[in-house]
Scaffold this motif. Structure first.
Motif, short mmCIF file in Angstrom:
data_model
loop_
_atom_site.label_atom_id
_atom_site.label_comp_id
_atom_site.label_asym_id
_atom_site.label_seq_id
_atom_site.Cartn_x
_atom_site.Cartn_y
_atom_site.Cartn_z
N LYS A 117 0.82 -1.22 0.00
CA LYS A 117 0.00 0.00 0.00
C LYS A 117 0.85 1.27 0.00
O LYS A 117 0.41 2.32 -0.46
CB LYS A 117 -0.93 0.01 1.22
N VAL A 125 1.89 2.05 -6.56
CA VAL A 125 0.51 1.70 -6.22
C VAL A 125 -0.27 2.96 -5.87
O VAL A 125 -1.42 3.14 -6.29
CB VAL A 125 0.49 0.71 -5.04
N GLN A 126 0.34 3.87 -5.12
CA GLN A 126 -0.34 5.10 -4.73
C GLN A 126 -0.66 5.98 -5.93
O GLN A 126 -1.66 6.72 -5.92
CB GLN A 126 0.51 5.87 -3.72
N PHE A 138 -3.96 4.19 -7.62
CA PHE A 138 -5.20 3.96 -6.88
C PHE A 138 -5.31 4.94 -5.71
O PHE A 138 -4.31 5.28 -5.07
CB PHE A 138 -5.25 2.53 -6.32
N SER A 165 -6.74 5.94 -1.84
CA SER A 165 -6.54 5.24 -0.58
C SER A 165 -7.57 4.13 -0.36
O SER A 165 -7.23 3.02 0.07
CB SER A 165 -6.61 6.24 0.58
N ARG A 218 -6.90 1.21 -2.72
CA ARG A 218 -5.71 0.46 -2.29
C ARG A 218 -6.05 -0.47 -1.13
O ARG A 218 -5.66 -1.64 -1.11
CB ARG A 218 -4.59 1.42 -1.86
#
Length: 384
Positions: A196, A201-202, A205, A207, A210
């Motif tokens: 996460k 990834v951030q 997507f 919060s 994720r």
């Protein structure tokens, strides 16, 4: 007399000669047949050599004494307080040092000293526990690699709590034979937490998305892990860990049923309700809507979820034998989810929207797993 001449000589001797003579004196103290007065004089000389201004002399003393259980304790305790080049070999090898002294070193000194302690030929469970609690990750890795480290399960669990997000420590823990299943599951969660935080990834997507993706992945891995339990005690330990950590959710129970892991479902409800395994298993064998509602209420599961669990249990009763007949678990899971979804076609989505979304995610994940498995089999056939 010989020792007195030695002490007089070292005052003017070159450094390299002093180092050679120091090593010879230390070996004579340990291995030569000295009488009591000669032994005392030699120990006095070794103690005086601790004040030699040349580190190479003190290093020679440390190297000569580091592995002997007969080394004079006051000298050893002074050497471990010296500069690293002198102290580290003694800390890493000397059998004279007590666990309590080594624990203090782990707590008060830096990574080099911690690594030296972790690399000792034998590291007791108590010392491993101290390392697991306060040592740096690098030193803990040295301990995990050391076959002489007697690491208790609670120390492994503490390492997973502290460093499970670090790939090196996590991989070393997972490679251990006999690692308890609850610790393996903890490492799965730590891996999810690490994912996460990845910038890639951030960037793709938000919060909420994720968290949803990681939770689904962790739940899937947990159910897969539960399917690999070799015996009931192992599964019971996993379920209890999930309950205590707040992970024993309705989502996980539904997923376990959909994948045919009825044993995990039974153990979970036993843990959540304090009912006997016999009573819970009776509900699985012959489910009724009233009994499922009662079980959900006792276990703290929302009444909104009860119809989904009831539908899943009914489907399992009808389809469970397919697993015994060799149906792939992914195929079984897909049929189960489709069956449960069909039971809710007439429900308004605003009533069970989140549950329907959950089941649809299950269906998608299972379909993708099935496709990947088929692709792998086709590649194997082509390669052959």
């Amino acid at each position: 007399m010989i020792v007195a001449k030695f002490l007089s000589w070292i005052e003017t001797a070159p450094v390299d000669r002093r180092a050679e003579a120091t090593s010879a004196l230390a070996r004579a103290y340990l291995y030569s047949p000295l009488d009591e007065s000669e032994k005392a004089a030699a120990e006095t000389a070794l103690t005086i050599l601790l004040d030699d201004p040349a580190p190479i002399v003190r290093e020679a003393l440390a190297q000569a004494l580091k592995q002997s259980p007969y080394a004079p304790r006051p000298v050893i305790l002074s050497l471990v307080q010296d500069i690293d080049a002198v102290a580290i070999p003694v800390i890493a090898r000397s059998p004279v040092l007590l666990d309590s002294e080594l624990v203090d070193m782990v707590a008060d000194r830096g990574t080099l000293v911690q690594c030296a302690v972790a690399s000792r030929p034998s590291v007791s469970p108590a010392l491993c526990a101290a390392m697991s609690e306060v040592a740096d990750a690098e030193a803990c890795c040295v301990m995990l690699e050391n076959p002489g480290a007697q690491i208790a399960v609670f120390s492994l669990r503490r390492l997973a709590e502290r460093f499970g997000q670090m790939p090196t420590v996590r991989n070393m823990l997972l490679s251990l034979d006999g690692l308890p299943i609850d610790i393996r599951q903890m490492l799965i969660v730590r891996l999810g937490d690490a994912l996460k935080q990845l910038s890639l990834v951030q960037s793709f997507f938000n919060s909420e998305r994720r968290s949803s993706l990681v939770k689904d992945a962790c739940d899937k891995a947990t159910v897969d892990l539960a399917s690999c339990c070799a015996h009931g005690d192992e599964l019971e330990a996993l379920v209890e860990h999930l309950r205590l950590s707040g992970q024993l959710t309705a989502d996980l129970l539904i997923r376990s049923l959909c994948m045919g892991n009825v044993e995990m479902f039974v153990m979970a409800l036993v843990s959540l309700t304090d009912l006997s395994e016999k009573r819970v298993r009776a509900c699985v064998v012959d489910p009724s809507e009233a009994l499922v509602n009662t079980l959900c209420k006792k276990s703290g599961i929302s009444s909104r979820v009860a119809p989904v669990i009831y539908s899943a249990l009914q489907a399992y009763v009808e389809l469970g034998s397919c697993l015994d007949e060799g149906m792939p678990r992914s195929r079984f899971g897909r049929i189960m989810v489709e069956r449960i979804l069909s039971d809710y076609n007439d429900f308004a989505e605003d009533e069970l929207d989140d549950l329907l979304a959950l089941l649809r995610r299950f269906a998608t994940q299972i379909a993708r797993d099935e496709a990947r498995a088929l692709s792998a089999r086709l590649k194997q056939v082509t390669a052959a």
